[in-house]
Design an enzyme around this catalytic site. Sequence first.
Site, PDB file in Angstrom:
ATOM      1  N   HIS A  67      74.021  81.241  18.162  1.00 26.67           N
ATOM      2  CA  HIS A  67      75.003  81.977  17.367  1.00 26.67           C
ATOM      3  C   HIS A  67      74.348  82.981  16.420  1.00 26.67           C
ATOM      4  CE1 HIS A  67      78.860  79.620  18.230  1.00 26.67           C
ATOM      5  NE2 HIS A  67      77.973  79.326  19.157  1.00 26.67           N
ATOM      6  N   ASP A  68      73.080  82.786  16.109  1.00 27.33           N
ATOM      7  CA  ASP A  68      72.393  83.811  15.324  1.00 27.33           C
ATOM      8  C   ASP A  68      71.975  84.974  16.226  1.00 27.33           C
ATOM      9  OD1 ASP A  68      71.225  85.079  13.123  1.00 27.33           O
ATOM     10  OD2 ASP A  68      69.244  84.370  13.719  1.00 27.33           O
ATOM     11  N   VAL A  71      74.447  87.634  17.771  1.00 29.67           N
ATOM     12  CA  VAL A  71      75.122  88.575  16.860  1.00 29.67           C
ATOM     13  C   VAL A  71      74.059  89.410  16.150  1.00 29.67           C
ATOM     14  CG1 VAL A  71      76.787  88.748  14.958  1.00 29.67           C
ATOM     15  CG2 VAL A  71      76.892  86.798  16.515  1.00 29.67           C
ATOM     16  N   ASP A  75      68.249  87.527  13.509  1.00 29.01           N
ATOM     17  CA  ASP A  75      67.978  88.080  12.180  1.00 29.01           C
ATOM     18  C   ASP A  75      68.427  87.142  11.065  1.00 29.01           C
ATOM     19  OD1 ASP A  75      70.701  88.223  12.453  1.00 29.01           O
ATOM     20  OD2 ASP A  75      70.892  90.249  11.640  1.00 29.01           O
ATOM     21  N   SER A  77      71.207  86.212  10.299  1.00 25.83           N
ATOM     22  CA  SER A  77      72.447  86.625   9.621  1.00 25.83           C
ATOM     23  C   SER A  77      73.444  85.467   9.545  1.00 25.83           C
ATOM     24  CB  SER A  77      73.075  87.822  10.333  1.00 25.83           C
ATOM     25  OG  SER A  77      73.252  87.532  11.705  1.00 25.83           O
ATOM     26  N   ASP A 276      68.968  67.019  29.159  1.00 27.64           N
ATOM     27  CA  ASP A 276      68.501  67.004  30.544  1.00 27.64           C
ATOM     28  C   ASP A 276      69.583  67.641  31.421  1.00 27.64           C
ATOM     29  OD1 ASP A 276      70.522  65.166  30.762  1.00 27.64           O
ATOM     30  OD2 ASP A 276      69.220  63.431  31.038  1.00 27.64           O
TER      31      ASP A 276
END
Length: 351
Positions: A67-68, A71, A75, A77, A276
Amino acid sequence: MVKFSAGCVALSLCCCLWLAFLAGLPAEAARGGKKETVEETVKRVVGTAMEGSGRRLGAALVRLLFHDCWVQGCDASVLLDTVPAGSGTGEKDAKNNNGLDGFNLIDDIKAELVRLGETNVSCADILVLAARDATAILSGGTINYAIKRGRVDGVVSSASDADAILPPSTFKIKQLKDNFALKGFTTRELVALSGAHAVGVAHLQSFADRLNSSTETPIDGAYRNALRNHTEAQKTAQGTNDPIELNNIRDMDGKFQTDAGYDATGVNTAVVGVLDNSYYKANLQNRVLFRSDWELRNDTDTAANAGIALAEFGSSASKWFVAFSNAMAKLSDLRAEGPRFEIRKNCRKIN
Ligand code: HEM
């Protein structure tokens, strides 16, 4: 009365001073001259946090990385607290970021690095390293990939940016493929990374569409009924109308698995929360939580068919481990985009 000689007192004093000196020193001196590297520090803090029942935190880190990096690149954010607080405008408030976790652990790693004199490590690097260490622990040491440092922290965090680019669980196969293609990821990589859903949890709102007969996508009937009953009981047990469930049927208790008609052939059910290829075996039985998981079986594209990769990873753990490791390394390398960068002092706010 006990008597101390002057020599004994002097020796004790020396010892106390020495211990106090060591406690205030970076690990380098305390470990007899061998400095702990940044990578080692991150690994140590993640390892300690994930001991015992902390494994869930590992799954949270893996999702946090996705999720970083999705987007505006990697960075950090997603780590920024919303300003002004309560305005709902930051990434943490995005609808698609519901249930994100692991922020305190990133803070702990940052604090430990600073304590050891490493003030120049970006929060983006910390997250990427921590997610790598988490996957290694969750996979029992099988998943390992090389990571270079040098990422920088962004200064923009926008809920609307996150909701515009992060895929929701209701996406259909074409939307998923297009979404991954936008970031330069192939269909095979989409399928490989979706295998992260072998671990962790989901809130009911993320899969409620699958339990409702008017909106459900193909899902095994016995599994759906078992899930309906389980989530109802969990509403009371967890005291909320949006309880969490374990993503992987492998990790549910024996009664649930029997009720859901789970075929555990080829799956190691003795282990819980292990990263796994059991996700693929569950998916091939229509026993996965999200529509987006099931959609991987619903691809009619003959050139880059998601179902082919799904079957391949289901039957070969080693092929999946390689594909997942490579895709995670690629994800961790998505370049930061933005107007300005810095090395944040506090991962939750810009300097
Ligand atoms: C392909 C599109 C994807 C969709 C639509 C999707 C959707 C979701 C949703 C809805 C949840 C549950 C959130 C909640 O209700 O709390 C979740 C959990 C999770 N996702 Fe994904 N995801 C996708 C891809 C990925 C990727 C690429 C990764 C990492 C490589 C990933 C890793 C995880 C993990 C580890 C969890 C469990 C998190 C936890 O326990 O805190 N997902 N995902």
